[in-house]
Design a protein around this motif. Structure first.
Motif, PDB file in Angstrom:
ATOM      1  N   ALA A  79       0.594  -1.100   0.096  1.00  0.00           N
ATOM      2  CA  ALA A  79      -0.037  -0.014  -0.004  1.00  0.00           C
ATOM      3  C   ALA A  79       0.833   1.131   0.044  1.00  0.00           C
ATOM      4  O   ALA A  79       0.380   2.279  -0.636  1.00  0.00           O
ATOM      5  N   PHE A  80       1.923   1.223   0.783  1.00  0.00           N
ATOM      6  CA  PHE A  80       2.845   2.402   0.867  1.00  0.00           C
ATOM      7  C   PHE A  80       3.500   2.741  -0.472  1.00  0.00           C
ATOM      8  O   PHE A  80       3.560   3.711  -0.938  1.00  0.00           O
ATOM      9  N   THR A  82       2.617   1.710  -3.476  1.00  0.00           N
ATOM     10  CA  THR A  82       1.380   2.196  -4.384  1.00  0.00           C
ATOM     11  C   THR A  82       0.951   3.514  -4.350  1.00  0.00           C
ATOM     12  O   THR A  82       1.030   4.218  -5.288  1.00  0.00           O
ATOM     13  N   ARG A  83       1.024   4.039  -3.185  1.00  0.00           N
ATOM     14  CA  ARG A  83       0.600   5.559  -2.968  1.00  0.00           C
ATOM     15  C   ARG A  83       1.618   6.511  -3.574  1.00  0.00           C
ATOM     16  O   ARG A  83       1.440   7.534  -4.144  1.00  0.00           O
ATOM     17  N   ILE A  84       3.002   6.033  -3.181  1.00  0.00           N
ATOM     18  CA  ILE A  84       4.023   6.946  -3.412  1.00  0.00           C
ATOM     19  C   ILE A  84       4.102   6.809  -4.965  1.00  0.00           C
ATOM     20  O   ILE A  84       4.341   7.998  -5.770  1.00  0.00           O
TER      21      ILE A  84
ATOM     22  N   ASN B  88      -8.568  -0.933   4.341  1.00  0.00           N
ATOM     23  CA  ASN B  88      -7.846  -1.819   4.004  1.00  0.00           C
ATOM     24  C   ASN B  88      -7.515  -2.850   5.135  1.00  0.00           C
ATOM     25  O   ASN B  88      -6.514  -2.519   6.074  1.00  0.00           O
ATOM     26  N   VAL B  91      -3.567  -3.900   5.879  1.00  0.00           N
ATOM     27  CA  VAL B  91      -2.952  -2.791   6.381  1.00  0.00           C
ATOM     28  C   VAL B  91      -3.168  -2.375   7.603  1.00  0.00           C
ATOM     29  O   VAL B  91      -2.142  -2.168   8.712  1.00  0.00           O
ATOM     30  N   CYS B 275       2.060   9.168   3.918  1.00  0.00           N
ATOM     31  CA  CYS B 275       2.507   8.864   2.416  1.00  0.00           C
ATOM     32  C   CYS B 275       1.152   9.639   1.689  1.00  0.00           C
ATOM     33  O   CYS B 275       0.169  10.035   2.273  1.00  0.00           O
ATOM     34  N   PRO B 276       1.654   9.880   0.339  1.00  0.00           N
ATOM     35  CA  PRO B 276       0.666  10.639  -0.441  1.00  0.00           C
ATOM     36  C   PRO B 276      -0.703   9.541  -0.333  1.00  0.00           C
ATOM     37  O   PRO B 276      -0.776   8.472  -0.225  1.00  0.00           O
ATOM     38  N   SER B 277      -1.871  10.431  -0.437  1.00  0.00           N
ATOM     39  CA  SER B 277      -3.026   9.834  -0.290  1.00  0.00           C
ATOM     40  C   SER B 277      -3.701   9.677  -1.914  1.00  0.00           C
ATOM     41  O   SER B 277      -3.150  10.430  -2.852  1.00  0.00           O
ATOM     42  N   PHE B 278      -4.697   8.927  -1.804  1.00  0.00           N
ATOM     43  CA  PHE B 278      -5.346   8.763  -3.266  1.00  0.00           C
ATOM     44  C   PHE B 278      -6.612   9.494  -3.427  1.00  0.00           C
ATOM     45  O   PHE B 278      -7.558   9.576  -4.070  1.00  0.00           O
TER      46      PHE B 278
END
Lengths: 225, 312
Positions: A79-80, A82-84, B88, B91, B275-278
């Motif tokens: 997930a980490f 993927t977002r970056i 999720n 996660v 971290c960047p978000s969606f």
């Protein structure tokens, strides 16, 4: 004074780096990233149409990252990353497509997440995917008062580590952060890591340029031989 | 919304929802339990509600460098009451496992030790042979945003409510059958002296057979969303910080920052993830060093408030 590290490096030095682009013929882009004894292979497939229509996004392509490793934090790392990678790629160029990135950890000797990020970015460059910025990951081990960069597995077992992802090798542009375990540090010590990491990330960016130039040179020699 | 510095639910940008914690809600069925809810208004139905329960099981101890005789382990399982694509589960489970493992590792017994230190982990029953494992089950009852913080708080409150058996009542292991025996309640425990080590237990004097654990490390989380407004010309006005984001706000954020601090020493940071978000706002919004310093201040104030609620 800092004690010598088991492999003889100083506190601020990285392990020897190696990057081989285009090592897998079947993938659209691939890269084998080595940092000391940590070896990670990344393969990019796409952009292609997704098999399931619900996975489509009307305005941009979606990135799927799968990491093949025995670590229990696998889902968090996927997930980490993927977002970056989604934030760094120009996703609007390929709408309604999917980009699949598979990462295999071939040899595990610490700083896996940073190596996986670098392998994925290298594979994306090999695939010709346009990116807005190149994210550089640096793993820092906090041992008061020292900060050790690019720790090995033995060093990571002794203390918690922090991975910082910087944008444009700038200490004041921190894109992402991931801590492996309990840091138990003040904010002042954590901010010191970003300054130290920024200096080293310029070396990684320069190394990427060398890797891409050597790949292009090799291809030119093959075409014109 | 941002120009008026208030949100759709009426909160200010730096205002948290009301946090309520009920411990011991499943006292008949679990060794420890807690129900957490983040609710904006008593009259509103929407809230983030998480139920956590701790049960005990006996198994092999985990031997580490710090605990050569072994220590107990913790296993976290997360599930949702209804299917929710915004969460999720794997996660969240990994995040809780990572955070609570350190909390349990540092746990201590609520008793007095005298004599020379022969310190065993409170979950260890028979050195190198048997230990108590904590199984934490987390159920997401309702999601109105900021599930990560609520889930971690529920787990911490449930662990603080958990009672583990006293070891000083005489524990013996039958190696042939693999069974562990405790002396029954009311047993007249004699103080044992093995070599130079003498131990005595406060709970044996009260006639109790169970006690709670103490946690020198108390992880308390705060999640803050950062919204970057590209149209603003001034760099500082481009960034808008929203604490405790709701589920509608989470979709719009550029970056989500989670900071876990130690409740006993809030200036010490235990975990820092962002971290960047969606979000729909698909611009890159990196953090600066002064942004992280601001987040640390907010986390410190929030930890002091949460500790007051937990201890009350």
């Amino acid at each position: 004074m800092t004690e010598a590290r088991p492999d003889g490096r100083s506190a601020n030095s990285l392990r020897p780096l190696s990057c081989e682009l285009g090592c897998l013929q079947a993938a659209d882009g691939s890269a084998l990233w080595k940092a000391g004894n940590t070896h990670v292979l990344a393969a990019v497939h796409g952009p292609i149409a997704p098999r399931i229509a619900m996975e489509e996004h009307a305005e941009a392509f979606r990135i799927q990252v799968v990491i093949q490793t025995s670590s229990s934090n696998c889902s968090e790392w996927e997930a980490f990353l993927t977002r970056i990678l989604t934030s760094c790629c120009c996703t609007q160029l390929y709408p309604r497509c999917i980009l699949s990135i598979t990462i295999h950890v071939l040899s595990h000797d610490g700083s896996i997440l940073a190596a996986a990020l670098h392998a994925a970015v290298s594979a994306l460059m090999d695939a010709g995917i346009e990116m807005r910025t190149l994210p550089v990951g640096v793993t820092c081990l906090l041992l008061n008062p020292d900060i050790l960069l690019d720790p090995t597995q033995v060093e990571e077992d002794e203390s918690a580590s922090l991975m910082l992802v910087l944008e444009n090798s700038d200490a004041d542009q921190i894109l992402a952060c991931y801590s492996s375990s309990s840091l138990n540090q003040s904010i002042h010590n954590i901010l010191k890591c970003s300054v130290v990491a920024a200096r080293v990330s310029q070396a990684i960016s320069a190394f990427w340029r060398i890797a891409v130039e050597s790949k292009v040179k090799r291809q030119c020699e093959t075409i014109f031989s | 919304m941002l120009q008026s510095h208030s949100r759709t639910d009426g909160r200010l940008l730096a205002q948290f929802r009301k946090t309520t914690i009920q411990q011991g809600i499943l006292s008949k069925h679990a060794s420890g339990s807690a129900l957490i809810s983040f609710r904006n208004d008593e009259s509103q139905d929407e809230s983030t509600s998480i139920l956590a329960a701790v049960t005990l099981q006996v198994g092999q101890p985990r031997c580490t460098a710090a605990f050569s005789a072994g220590r107990g382990d913790i296993d976290v399982t997360v599930s949702s009451f209804k299917e929710d694509d915004s969460i999720n589960i794997s996660v969240l489970q990994s995040y809780l496992q990572r955070t609570l493992d350190v909390c349990v590792q540092e746990a201590q017994e609520d008793l007095i030790n005298t004599g020379e230190q022969n310190h065993y982990h409170p979950l260890l029953l028979v050195p190198a042979k048997a230990a108590i494992g904590l199984v934490v089950t987390v159920k997401i009852l309702q999601n109105a945003g900021n599930v990560g913080d609520a889930a971690l708080l529920a787990c911490i409150a449930a662990l603080m409510d958990t009672r583990i058996p006293c070891r000083e009542h005489g524990i013996s292991l039958d190696e042939k059958t693999g069974r562990i025996w405790w002396q029954p309640k009311g047993y007249d425990f004699e103080r044992k002296k093995e070599g130079s080590v003498t131990t005595w237990c406060r709970c044996s004097e009260r006639g109790e057979t169970q006690h709670k654990m103490r946690f020198p490390l108390l992880p308390l989380p705060v999640t803050i969303g950062l919204y970057c407004n590209e149209t603003s010309e001034v760099d500082d006005k481009r960034r808008n910080w929203l604490v405790d984001p709701s589920s509608a706000e989470e979709c719009l954020m550029s970056t989500m920052i989670t900071m876990v601090v130690d409740g006993h020493a809030p200036e010490q940071i235990l975990l820092l993830d962002f971290c960047p978000s969606f979000g729909e706002n698909n611009s890159i919004c990196s953090l600066r060093t002064k942004d992280l310093a601001l987040v640390a201040q907010i986390a410190k104030a929030r930890a002091e408030e949460l500790k007051r609620i937990l201890v009350a």
